[in-house]
Write an enzyme that holds these catalytic residues in place. Structure first.
Site, mmCIF file in Angstrom:
data_model
loop_
_atom_site.group_PDB
_atom_site.id
_atom_site.type_symbol
_atom_site.label_atom_id
_atom_site.label_comp_id
_atom_site.label_asym_id
_atom_site.label_seq_id
_atom_site.Cartn_x
_atom_site.Cartn_y
_atom_site.Cartn_z
ATOM 1 N N ASP A 84 0.979 -1.264 -0.029
ATOM 2 C CA ASP A 84 0.094 0.224 -0.178
ATOM 3 C C ASP A 84 0.871 1.255 -0.102
ATOM 4 O OD1 ASP A 84 -2.553 1.078 0.094
ATOM 5 O OD2 ASP A 84 -2.911 0.851 2.085
ATOM 6 N N HIS A 85 0.270 2.402 0.083
ATOM 7 C CA HIS A 85 0.895 3.557 0.181
ATOM 8 C C HIS A 85 2.675 3.708 0.346
ATOM 9 C CE1 HIS A 85 -2.739 6.000 0.201
ATOM 10 N NE2 HIS A 85 -3.148 5.209 0.878
ATOM 11 N N HIS A 180 -9.149 8.364 4.739
ATOM 12 C CA HIS A 180 -8.440 7.376 5.638
ATOM 13 C C HIS A 180 -8.697 7.651 7.104
ATOM 14 C CE1 HIS A 180 -5.537 7.300 2.003
ATOM 15 N NE2 HIS A 180 -5.837 5.989 2.238
ATOM 16 N N GLY A 181 -9.077 6.598 7.609
ATOM 17 C CA GLY A 181 -9.123 6.634 9.274
ATOM 18 C C GLY A 181 -10.626 6.705 9.882
ATOM 19 N N SER A 211 -13.122 1.978 5.898
ATOM 20 C CA SER A 211 -13.678 1.731 7.175
ATOM 21 C C SER A 211 -14.812 2.913 7.415
ATOM 22 C CB SER A 211 -12.768 1.966 8.215
ATOM 23 O OG SER A 211 -11.587 1.093 7.837
ATOM 24 N N ASN A 230 -10.065 -0.512 -0.378
ATOM 25 C CA ASN A 230 -8.996 -0.797 0.832
ATOM 26 C C ASN A 230 -9.876 -0.697 2.249
ATOM 27 O OD1 ASN A 230 -7.161 -0.955 -1.383
ATOM 28 N ND2 ASN A 230 -6.134 0.702 -0.555
HETATM 29 P P1 13P Z 1 -9.206 2.840 6.435
HETATM 30 O O1 13P Z 1 -8.179 2.723 7.418
HETATM 31 O O2 13P Z 1 -9.897 4.161 6.439
HETATM 32 O O3 13P Z 1 -10.006 1.699 6.209
HETATM 33 O O4 13P Z 1 -8.431 3.096 4.970
HETATM 34 C C1 13P Z 1 -7.580 1.998 4.709
HETATM 35 C C2 13P Z 1 -6.749 2.317 3.198
HETATM 36 O O5 13P Z 1 -7.607 3.218 2.136
HETATM 37 C C3 13P Z 1 -5.342 1.768 2.934
HETATM 38 O O6 13P Z 1 -4.933 2.425 2.063
#
Ligand code: 13P
Length: 282
Positions: A84-85, A180-181, A211, A230
């Site tokens: 990921d990132h 995110h978060g 999420s 994701n």
């Molecule tokens: P969340 O932690 O908000 O579910 O996002 C995950 C994400 O996009 C990781 O790249």
């Protein structure tokens, strides 16, 4: 079975749905994702977020790749492995050499031309090494900022088309109201914008910040070109609650009780995963 992420995204596109990619920090999480995928017979992607290695010391990069490959080899359902990132060329290429066949270059904080230049450079080398590249245009920020108006960072369809054309990326992360978060207020995906982006490019689209997005919005987004979704925070939250429950149930300090933690936690994680994977309509 380990399958290239680009192949899994093609399967998702054909089924007009999205594969779910879960951020995992350890064996409990990765094992649970693969086990439930096999149970429900749906492809999944296991992801490593590099900052969990470098800031949180959860695991090392090659160890994670080996772990997921061995788990994937034990099941028939397609399992993808993805980094990921990542923000710089050198660490991405190093991660490919350490076993990742799919990576993300996130240069979305840079001006568009610089984002394109860095992404193209990563794509050129990654493709020579046989790896897939996800890239980001627009900017998916943090959910803690979601009370502010961040629509300036949303992905624009014409820029997305140019970005895909000029970088050759294999999948495209877009910003349409996701973040995110932990969201402060309920997110509302800009589904009209998603339609425009989906019409402007054939590239599989990726939705981050999974999420807390209401499932009814996701159901629609998955039919409009989102082929990878994701999830991170929510899954970690289930893990945390499981540990808290275990500790609460075992207040006497008995060292060997530690050996019962994995099975206890995995059961909770798997219950969550089985429910979440209902969204993925393969
Ligand atoms: P969340 O932690 O908000 O579910 O996002 C995950 C994400 O996009 C990781 O790249």
């Amino acid at each position: 079975m380990l399958v290239k992420v680009s192949e899994i995204l093609k399967m998702a596109d054909e089924a007009k749905t999205s594969v779910i990619a879960f951020i995992c920090t350890d064996y409990n999480m990765a094992y649970s994702v693969v086990k439930v995928a096999e149970k429900v017979q749906k492809p999944v992607i296991v992801m490593l977020l590099p900052e969990h290695v470098y800031d949180n010391n959860t695991m090392n990069v090659s160890g994670f790749a080996h772990m997921v490959k061995e788990l994937a080899a034990g099941v028939k359902v397609p399992v993808g492995l993805h980094l990921d990132h990542s923000y710089d060329y050198r660490s991405i290429i190093e991660s490919i050499r350490k076993g990742f066949g799919s990576v993300m270059i996130d240069a979305s904080a840079l001006p568009l031309d610089e984002n394109i230049a860095l992404t193209r450079k990563v794509v050129e080398t990654a493709h020579i090494l046989g790896a897939d590249v996800e890239a980001e245009i627009g900017h998916v920020g943090l959910a803690q900022d979601s009370a502010q108006d961040v629509s300036d960072y949303y992905t624009k369809a014409d820029a997305a088309a140019r970005f895909v054309e000029e970088t050759g990326c294999d999948s495209l992360t877009i910003a349409i109201g996701n973040a995110h978060g932990e969201y402060i207020t309920t997110p509302h995906l800009d589904l009209e914008r998603l339609d425009e982006i989906n019409s402007a490019t054939d590239c599989p689209l990726v939705l981050h910040g999974g999420s807390g997005i209401p499932h009814d919005q996701l159901e629609i987004a998955f039919t409009k070109g989102i082929n990878k979704f994701n999830v991170g925070t929510e899954f970690l939250g289930v893990y945390f609650d499981a540990i808290a429950e275990f500790v609460h149930k075992n207040e006497e300090p008995r060292p060997l009780k530690m050996l019962e933690v994995p099975e206890f936690v995995q059961e909770r994680l798997q219950t969550y995963l089985e429910e979440k994977l209902k969204l993925s309509r393969f």
